[in-house]
Motif scaffolding. Structure first.
Motif, short mmCIF file in Angstrom:
data_model
loop_
_atom_site.label_atom_id
_atom_site.label_comp_id
_atom_site.label_asym_id
_atom_site.label_seq_id
_atom_site.Cartn_x
_atom_site.Cartn_y
_atom_site.Cartn_z
N GLU A 34 29.69 -14.65 -14.49
CA GLU A 34 28.41 -15.34 -14.65
C GLU A 34 27.28 -14.54 -14.02
O GLU A 34 26.19 -14.41 -14.59
CB GLU A 34 28.48 -16.73 -14.04
N ASP A 37 26.38 -11.63 -16.26
CA ASP A 37 25.64 -12.09 -17.43
C ASP A 37 24.17 -12.35 -17.08
O ASP A 37 23.26 -11.91 -17.80
CB ASP A 37 26.28 -13.35 -18.02
N ILE A 38 23.94 -13.03 -15.99
CA ILE A 38 22.56 -13.32 -15.57
C ILE A 38 21.83 -12.04 -15.19
O ILE A 38 20.68 -11.84 -15.58
CB ILE A 38 22.57 -14.34 -14.41
N SER A 40 22.27 -9.20 -16.35
CA SER A 40 22.03 -8.43 -17.57
C SER A 40 20.93 -9.02 -18.44
O SER A 40 20.21 -8.27 -19.10
CB SER A 40 23.32 -8.37 -18.41
N ASN A 41 20.80 -10.35 -18.44
CA ASN A 41 19.98 -11.00 -19.45
C ASN A 41 18.80 -11.83 -18.95
O ASN A 41 17.89 -12.10 -19.72
CB ASN A 41 20.88 -11.90 -20.32
N ALA A 42 18.82 -12.26 -17.72
CA ALA A 42 17.77 -13.16 -17.23
C ALA A 42 16.53 -12.39 -16.80
O ALA A 42 16.61 -11.23 -16.40
CB ALA A 42 18.30 -13.99 -16.06
N ARG A 68 18.33 -1.82 -14.38
CA ARG A 68 17.09 -2.52 -14.76
C ARG A 68 15.93 -2.19 -13.81
O ARG A 68 14.81 -2.63 -14.01
CB ARG A 68 17.33 -4.02 -14.77
#
Length: 118
Positions: A34, A37-38, A40-42, A68
């Protein structure tokens, strides 16, 4: 600010400190999948990562944040020598830490984050 921490009491303390300083918290997240995922995408400004979490080490999360260009604070009860060399230059707060130490590190982290307001 993303918070990755699998110890509930520590996670709540970190969350409270961040919110008291006027910042928004994403988390605390306790699971590696989780958290990755966060990360990577939030839409994030910065992150606080406990190194050892459920599912393994948070190194993939740290790598994604570095990719990032997002600043982070690493939390660990282990010394710098236990971190991969690529993370040696990241800010680190050894566990256990005091509230005052945490607040100072949050301020420093926000200073490093361009869009994190003081």
């Amino acid at each position: 600010m993303l918070v990755v921490e699998d110890e509930p009491l520590i996670g709540m303390d970190i969350e409270d400190a961040i919110e008291e300083m006027g910042h928004e918290v994403v988390g605390p997240i306790a699971e590696l999948d989780e958290a990755l995922d966060i990360a990577s995408n939030a839409a994030l400004e910065c992150a606080i990562l406990d190194i050892n979490i459920r599912g393994g080490h948070a190194y993939p999360v740290a790598d994604m944040l570095r990719k990032r260009g997002l600043p982070m604070l690493l939390l660990s009860s282990y010394g710098e020598h236990s971190l991969p060399e690529r993370l040696h230059k990241e800010a680190r707060l050894p566990k256990p830490f005091t509230s005052a130490q945490l607040e100072k590190e949050i301020r420093d982290l926000c200073t490093r984050a361009i869009s994190c307001s003081q």
